[in-house]
Design a protein around this motif. Structure first.
Motif, short mmCIF file in Angstrom:
data_model
loop_
_atom_site.label_atom_id
_atom_site.label_comp_id
_atom_site.label_asym_id
_atom_site.label_seq_id
_atom_site.Cartn_x
_atom_site.Cartn_y
_atom_site.Cartn_z
N SER B 199 -22.85 10.92 -10.06
CA SER B 199 -24.02 11.71 -9.68
C SER B 199 -23.58 12.76 -8.68
CB SER B 199 -25.12 10.86 -9.06
OG SER B 199 -24.89 10.65 -7.67
N PHE B 200 -24.49 13.70 -8.42
CA PHE B 200 -24.25 14.69 -7.40
C PHE B 200 -24.62 14.08 -6.06
CE2 PHE B 200 -25.65 18.25 -4.75
CZ PHE B 200 -24.55 19.06 -4.83
N LEU B 201 -23.66 13.43 -5.43
CA LEU B 201 -23.93 12.77 -4.14
C LEU B 201 -24.36 13.80 -3.10
CD1 LEU B 201 -21.02 10.19 -3.91
CD2 LEU B 201 -23.44 9.71 -4.30
N PRO B 202 -25.28 13.45 -2.18
CA PRO B 202 -25.81 12.12 -1.94
C PRO B 202 -27.04 11.77 -2.77
CG PRO B 202 -26.56 13.57 -0.22
CD PRO B 202 -25.70 14.40 -1.14
N ALA B 203 -27.34 12.51 -3.82
CA ALA B 203 -28.43 12.09 -4.70
C ALA B 203 -27.95 10.89 -5.53
CB ALA B 203 -28.84 13.23 -5.63
N PHE B 204 -28.82 9.93 -5.70
CA PHE B 204 -28.56 8.81 -6.60
C PHE B 204 -27.33 7.99 -6.21
CE2 PHE B 204 -30.35 12.30 -9.36
CZ PHE B 204 -31.66 11.90 -9.18
N ILE B 205 -27.29 7.60 -4.95
CA ILE B 205 -26.27 6.66 -4.49
C ILE B 205 -26.47 5.33 -5.20
CG2 ILE B 205 -25.70 5.23 -2.46
CD1 ILE B 205 -25.95 7.73 -0.76
N GLY B 206 -25.39 4.59 -5.40
CA GLY B 206 -25.50 3.25 -5.97
C GLY B 206 -25.43 3.24 -7.48
N SER B 207 -26.00 2.20 -8.08
CA SER B 207 -25.81 1.98 -9.51
C SER B 207 -26.83 2.75 -10.34
CB SER B 207 -25.90 0.50 -9.81
OG SER B 207 -27.16 0.02 -9.42
N ASN B 208 -26.49 2.94 -11.60
CA ASN B 208 -27.37 3.56 -12.59
C ASN B 208 -27.88 4.95 -12.21
OD1 ASN B 208 -27.28 1.54 -14.54
ND2 ASN B 208 -28.76 0.31 -13.37
N PRO B 209 -27.01 5.83 -11.72
CA PRO B 209 -27.51 7.15 -11.33
C PRO B 209 -28.13 7.94 -12.47
CG PRO B 209 -25.10 7.05 -11.22
CD PRO B 209 -25.58 5.65 -11.42
N TYR B 210 -27.64 7.77 -13.69
CA TYR B 210 -28.24 8.57 -14.77
C TYR B 210 -29.66 8.12 -15.07
CZ TYR B 210 -23.69 10.71 -15.58
OH TYR B 210 -22.51 11.41 -15.42
N HIS B 211 -29.91 6.82 -14.95
CA HIS B 211 -31.30 6.39 -15.13
C HIS B 211 -32.19 6.92 -14.02
CE1 HIS B 211 -29.86 3.54 -18.23
NE2 HIS B 211 -31.04 3.81 -18.73
N LYS B 212 -31.65 6.90 -12.81
CA LYS B 212 -32.43 7.46 -11.70
C LYS B 212 -32.68 8.96 -11.91
CE LYS B 212 -30.57 4.08 -8.39
NZ LYS B 212 -29.40 3.89 -7.49
N ALA B 213 -31.66 9.66 -12.37
CA ALA B 213 -31.80 11.10 -12.61
C ALA B 213 -32.84 11.36 -13.70
CB ALA B 213 -30.45 11.71 -13.01
N PHE B 214 -32.81 10.53 -14.73
CA PHE B 214 -33.80 10.65 -15.80
C PHE B 214 -35.20 10.43 -15.25
CE2 PHE B 214 -36.36 8.68 -19.19
CZ PHE B 214 -36.33 9.71 -20.12
N ASP B 215 -35.35 9.38 -14.46
CA ASP B 215 -36.68 9.07 -13.92
C ASP B 215 -37.18 10.17 -12.98
OD1 ASP B 215 -36.77 6.74 -15.32
OD2 ASP B 215 -36.12 5.46 -13.66
#
Lengths: 289, 289, 289, 289
Positions: B199-215
């Motif tokens: 992910s483009f840190l510090p966005a979406f730290i931790g697991s499953n960043p693509y799911h977080k980005a999708f959401d």
């Protein structure tokens, strides 16, 4: 996409639950009203049971006669298919208020793109909690309202702004306006207030994003245009962009470099909004760019 | 920058407290050893009392004689100016271990760039907590060690890995290795473990960043290469990049699109690392790219 | 866009002269065959008298029954509206030959994206005028045909290639293949040969574009994927991209940096081609990306 | 890089034939004048016998005393090493004339960045072959000279412009100025006239590049800022950038989209020029960005 000047052009933007034959139904309705289709854009969250999103841009052979007829047809069809829809004409220009605080780069970009005709939008007023840009704005013949905001006068200030806006504007651009609008205010312009946040959201939510970016040592800085909701910096994202930076940039350099990203991202989001290219679905946007 | 093949070339990378005349001192030292300077890069956090960072690439007229002499001169100068310094020669190739789990795109990119000579790095071993890529990797003549990791065996697994690495590699690339390394392990390779975060840190730290980005409905997805510290996804960022996406991308599409960003960002970070172009300062990097 | 695995999905790509009601006609035909529309893309050169381009991706509720029925309906409709159309099924994978000379980065990228399933394409054979990559390619289980080309043997070589390709492949990717194909050869694969040119066309047409770019001192280098026609480097452009460079890059550095642009641009063009997203119109492409 | 406000800061930019110890010599000279070095940038075409390029930014502890002393030292050193050199102070702001014809987007961007302090440049005058922007420009307090140009009056017009410029400006930006300057005119401002060409040079040299780009069907459009020489569109390139477009863009859309690239590329080139970051070498530039 920008350059069409036909006065017979109109845009239909709609969403509804998926239904077999929905595209046929819409395009049959357009055909019946002698509409020549120029652009179609479509999206679905699921082809069988999702939500259907549609944008169609067309030219009416006999505009005066057909536009109102089409509207009536859409009212009937809208009932039948549970559609949210909006029919817009190139003959009517959107009206945008710009709210600004103490940085004028986004404001000036919006004025410039409006004045040059690049974005088909009128700016009937600028509202600011500071008096700074009064002369600059009035030189363009745009009324500038200075409405100071303090914790004590916030309600009153918002009431005053709502009165000024009433019937005069279709939507609002927050061009680095550093006050948080109340839920009451936002409820009057649902999905009609576009904010520019000076970071690549969701990184650096809240205040001072460039300082946070500097402290974190990121190699790209960004900006995000989004619709305003009652969750700070959490509204549906319309557009984002980034610019490469390096270790030589101070926090102040990041701010200056970020300005160019901010103004182009906000202007792009505003252009898409007035061209009826953006639909909100939950906390996301469909952008038919 | 990539293509020089001169065997007489060397690189000096150093940092120290600012001191009047520091550049003169260094370049005088080089002149004295008959070094012809090819590239100079410099940075300071403050020209009077900050930290001074310097990289100089040069060709030694009489390599065999000068390289060791220069090293001795630097030892003396290093004491005098409280320098951290590293003198590297193009004659010696860096050795990198790659750790991988169940996705091979970053691994394959690193192997390809090593094999093609584009990144001057050798890969003496691949370590994985899964057996999946054994054949693929061994076809390139690279040993592949399968070290399974469970919560119970983690210590043991790390010990085994450390034994394998000991004396064989200079640094480690985590090419989508989905295990968190212990502080004990990390302490053996301080600023010598490069991770790619999807992910483009510090966005979406931790697991499953693509799911977080999708959401979240972002319009750009990114990847970040950083040195590993004991704070998850908080280490000094070396390189970041992004790719534009839109409402048509499913979470799975984001993952696939993200692969290309991940592999190019990691490969770029590895290249800069082996070319001695990266210096760590606090939680940030200076990259002399 | 990449990730759908439904075996009931199909794509219809078509162009024809504009005609009132054309979209209704097509979507009615799909409705009649129980197709649930997933994506629609459309373009017109003029809404009243131009050329109409359409792509629709859909899922057939009863695939076995409907696919052939739909095909018959399209044959009738195609006559009526003078359509060029192609109906493709996700059940059938495209077959691509790759031609290569002495640089393997584009070839390897195509093999990797095919093998990983990222591009739904099979590679039944590699053809090269050099023997260099035989082992590398055969390790992936792909036949490698070495067909040397000299001015004297060019006709013969092309004849041999055509025989190998006959009935085995649907289209050809020229992955840094440094021979010019004859009009006779090209006529067998009209708009079915994709070349990667190592410059941002139309800058630096012809040979040695990186040297020309170096001499001109450009600040961005690029690559262009285009369909091959009989005018060298003049065919319809499918995709282009660029990478920033600076005064430190030697001509050799430009070549190396350019590789990454070349391979990603070619791979993207191939992906769009096999996903039936590209239509040729005169010397341009419509890309429904 | 932009944000430093120290009044004790100065910049030395120089080039000369490579010479062992050249960096030591320069930095010794700076040390001797109590200069604290903030940034060093260096380039060489060949470390042994090429041309050496150097930029150093520093703060003088005792500015009033040191600046002139340093200048004298540089005069001596300049002779010795056959240097071209320029010593500039942050205390003196560059003065730029802007030439414009009938499009004001580049002009307005330059005025805005000057006025906001983002580019440290004064604009003592605007010269145009059309009267169109007189009011707009004068509202900013900048004199606007309308000098019509016809084939018959061209010499006279250039003479008049030269008289106006004489002693008033340091360099000239051609902000979409659609007249070709004579060799005589150019000779007065060698490497001091920056033009913005509305294409990604060397693609689409000459007039109407957007129409040519439309006809060729390119997928990216660009703009190029370069120093003006007597070869049309062939001068040393300072900066280039591109923007992605697609089949929906008409030639007019390309023009509008291109404006944003033009104005940001020109403004960037102007900024680098006034910050003494650009050196010309043959037909190329070294940009210490």
């Amino acid at each position: 996409m920008y350059s069409t000047t036909s006065k017979n052009r109109a845009v239909l933007l709609l969403s509804c639950p998926e239904h077999p034959g929905i595209i046929s139904a819409i395009t049959n309705g357009l055909l019946h009203n002698k509409a020549n289709i120029a652009h179609v854009d479509q999206h679905t969250t699921d082809p069988r049971e999702g939500i259907f999103f549609f944008r169609v841009e067309f030219e009416l052979e006999d505009y005066d006669h057909s536009f109102e007829n089409l509207k009536r047809d859409l009212e009937i069809m809208g009932e039948e298919y549970s559609m949210n829809w909006r029919l817009s004409s190139y003959r009517k220009t959107s009206r945008m208020a710009v709210f600004v605080s103490k940085m004028d780069h986004c404001l000036m970009e919006l004025i410039w793109r409006s004045k040059s005709g690049e974005i088909p939008v009128e700016i009937p007023m600028i509202i600011s909690n500071h008096p700074d840009f009064k002369d600059e704005v009035e030189a363009y013949g745009i009324p500038y309202y200075h409405i100071p905001v303090t914790p004590e006068t916030k309600d009153e200030a918002e009431t005053k702004a709502l009165q000024l806006l009433e019937g005069k504007v279709d939507f609002i651009a927050l061009a680095r306006y550093m006050q948080i609008l109340s839920p009451e205010f936002v409820s009057h312009y649902e999905n009609q207030i576009i904010n520019i946040h000076h970071s690549f959201l969701p990184a650096f939510i809240g205040s001072n994003p460039y300082h946070k970016a500097f402290d974190r040592g990121v190699k790209l800085i960004g900006a995000t245009a989004h619709y305003v909701t009652n969750d700070l910096d959490e509204g549906p994202i319309i557009q984002q962009d980034v610019k490469r930076v390096n270790h030589r940039y101070t926090a102040d350099d990041l701010k200056i470099a970020g300005r160019h990203v901010e103004k182009s991202v906000l202007a792009q989001a505003v252009a898409w909004h007035v061209e009826d290219k953006v639909m909100v679905h939950g906390n996301k946007t469909i952008v038919f760019a």
